[in-house]
Scaffold this motif. Sequence first.
Motif: not given
Length: 95
Positions: A34-63
Amino acid sequence: MALDAKAIEAAIGEALKTDDLEPTVVHDIAFHMTDWLDDLEAWTAFCSDPSSLKPDEVKKLLIGFLIHVPNHVAAAHKLLLGYPMTDIFEVGAFE
């Protein structure tokens, strides 16, 4: 999407209460899952709308996800299953 960490922890505890695990181990497994649920929420939001983030934001999220999540999953894996994760893809993941 708001994930309820307490409810998830309780469900994990309920699922594992019949296993031969110490309560502290069950608690630790729930924490690691459960400690990484915020990461999961952010990843799920991105996966639901991949165009919602700029490439540098995607990279930051992924890292951020890859730095935080795998170690928690590996710890929960070891605590619950009793053996370490393996590099099934043979990419040197643990080197």
